[in-house]
Write an enzyme that holds these catalytic residues in place. Structure first.
Site, mmCIF file in Angstrom:
data_model
loop_
_atom_site.group_PDB
_atom_site.id
_atom_site.type_symbol
_atom_site.label_atom_id
_atom_site.label_comp_id
_atom_site.label_asym_id
_atom_site.label_seq_id
_atom_site.Cartn_x
_atom_site.Cartn_y
_atom_site.Cartn_z
ATOM 1 N N ASN A 124 1.036 -1.064 -0.019
ATOM 2 C CA ASN A 124 0.046 0.098 -0.034
ATOM 3 C C ASN A 124 0.897 1.022 -0.212
ATOM 4 O O ASN A 124 1.366 1.678 1.045
ATOM 5 C CB ASN A 124 -0.755 -0.118 1.252
ATOM 6 C CG ASN A 124 -1.786 1.071 1.366
ATOM 7 O OD1 ASN A 124 -1.762 2.099 0.698
ATOM 8 N ND2 ASN A 124 -2.895 1.016 2.522
ATOM 9 N N HIS A 150 -12.208 4.469 -0.155
ATOM 10 C CA HIS A 150 -12.381 3.414 1.199
ATOM 11 C C HIS A 150 -12.945 2.301 0.617
ATOM 12 O O HIS A 150 -13.722 1.583 1.554
ATOM 13 C CB HIS A 150 -12.723 4.078 2.214
ATOM 14 C CG HIS A 150 -12.088 5.179 2.798
ATOM 15 N ND1 HIS A 150 -12.773 6.277 3.298
ATOM 16 C CD2 HIS A 150 -10.646 5.320 3.080
ATOM 17 C CE1 HIS A 150 -11.555 7.252 3.707
ATOM 18 N NE2 HIS A 150 -10.617 6.495 3.599
#
Ligand code: ADP
Length: 391
Positions: free
Chosen positions: A7, A173
């Site tokens: 990430n 998200h």
């Protein structure tokens, strides 16, 4: 399958090596201050021991090499890379096995999320070059929202401009909203297809998602992650006329204006204290009125968006709280629920004191159930990677 989940942020690279079947995490950590001096290489071993080293990371390539060195030193096996990609734009409704075409599309949509996509694509390139035998899967934060109805994702702008430039609500998200909604259905013992859920991801960045039958039908972030709720440092929804007014008054250009809206606004801007909810709660308890206002505004905004999503879905069965603030701040959860009595939400103060575990925090009589569910985006990325690699 052992998947290395990566990430990448503009100056960081979080990693986690996990087994998709056992969910065992072999090692995880973060390379911080990439591109600066005195980089920090923090990692946690399987036995929980935390290690921090100072390592210079001139670029993301150096960081990924350091991560793989660590994995090799321990003799852990690595079978695939799973990459979190912030923006999939109009190209990706699902996670994708990376080939040249997929990589080119990730670059094509990068101007929509320049701080993230370029770094993420760079990490993919590095993994492909260094480990050509291992597959790479891209998991997009936006893909969960791509099935939203047009009435929810369309901006009221001239069609010609919208279509030519692919301007619409993309949200963010998505991986987190997807994980907590599926977990909520499990905890409720009901098929997700039969549930109307509202997921509140509240961290430094915050977004709310309406999930009807397991599908995102609306979300509070937009074309970029600047809008919706007031966040740690981001302003959330704002009349665009305010920008013109401030820019004219202070002779700012648009980049300077956006810097204020991204980095100096939100609860930090309102309170003048901090972007961290822990600091704000302490300051508010000590009588700081601006900190109190920032917290009150946040609760009010969450409640307002939750109400609008209950309307959008014509009902709601459960509301979920997740991410740093959602998982840890009982006072924020209680503050939000004060507004939600009309929906039939009744919070139970006892379980609401707990932190960081899957738990139902509503009373037995509450018509709408309330849950705290710690998010696990890495698990979703690892599982998508396994499923796509296994065809
Ligand atoms: P990110 O969006 O960067 O992933 P997180 O989901 O980790 O952020 O959330 C970070 C935020 O969570 C912190 O800024 C802090 O405001 C909040 N937080 C963490 N622990 C607590 C706590 N015990 N009480 C209140 N807020 C907390």
């Amino acid at each position: 399958m052992n998947v290395l989940v990566l990430n990448a942020g503009s100056s960081s690279l979080k990693f986690q090596l996990m087994n998709t079947k056992t969910r065992e995490v072999f090692t995880k950590g973060n390379c911080e201050r990439i591109g600066l001096t005195d980089g920090i290489f923090g990692h946690v071993e399987g036995d929980g021991e935390k290690v921090k080293e100072i390592v210079d990371f001139p670029d993301h390539g150096t960081a990924i090499r350091k991560v793989i060195e660590l994995i090799n030193e321990h003799g852990f096996e690595m079978e695939a890379f799973g990459h979190r990609i912030v923006q999939g734009g109009w190209h990706f409704e699902d996670s994708a096995l990376v080939d040249d075409e997929v990589l080119a599309k990730i670059y094509e949509v990068a101007p929509l999320a320049p701080l993230h996509n370029y770094a993420e694509a760079g990490v993919i390139e590095h993994c492909r070059e260094t480990y050509p035998e291992l597959p790479n899967v891209a998991v997009f934060d936006t893909s969960f929202h791509m099935g939203m109805p047009p009435a929810a994702y369309t901006y009221a702008l001239p069609t010609e401009v919208r279509e030519k430039l692919h301007i619409r609500k993309y949200g963010a998200h998505g991986t987190s909203h997807r994980y907590v909604s599926a977990r909520c259905a499990e905890l409720m013992g009901k098929p997700i297809e039969e549930l109307k859920l509202i997921s509140c991801h509240m961290g430094n960045g915050s977004s709310i998602c309406a999930i009807d039958g397991g599908k995102s039908v609306d979300t509070s972030m937009g074309f970029t992650p600047l809008v919706g709720l007031p966040m740690g440092t981001r302003c959330g929804d704002l009349d665009p006329g305010v920008m013109q007014f401030i820019m004219n008054k202070y002779g700012m250009n648009i980049d300077e204006m956006l810097n204020v809206l991204n980095k100096k606004s939100g609860v930090l801007g309102v309170s003048g204290v901090s972007s961290d909810f822990r600091d704000l709660e302490t300051a508010a308890d000590e009588g700081n009125e601006r900190a109190r206002l920032a917290l009150d505004m946040f609760d009010y905004w969450v409640a307002k968006v939750v109400g609008s999503y209950a309307a959008a879905m014509n009902g709601v069965d459960a509301i979920i709280f997740t991410a740093g603030v959602g998982e840890n701040s009982g006072t924020t959860r209680a503050g939000i629920c004060k507004y939600l009595g009309y929906l039939g939400c009744e919070i139970d103060p006892e379980p609401n004191k707990k932190r960081g575990e899957d738990i139902c925090i509503s009373t037995a009589d509450s018509k709408v159930k309330l849950f705290v569910i710690p998010t696990n985006e890495e698990l979703v990325i690892a599982r998508d990677t396994r499923d796509i690699v296994n065809g």
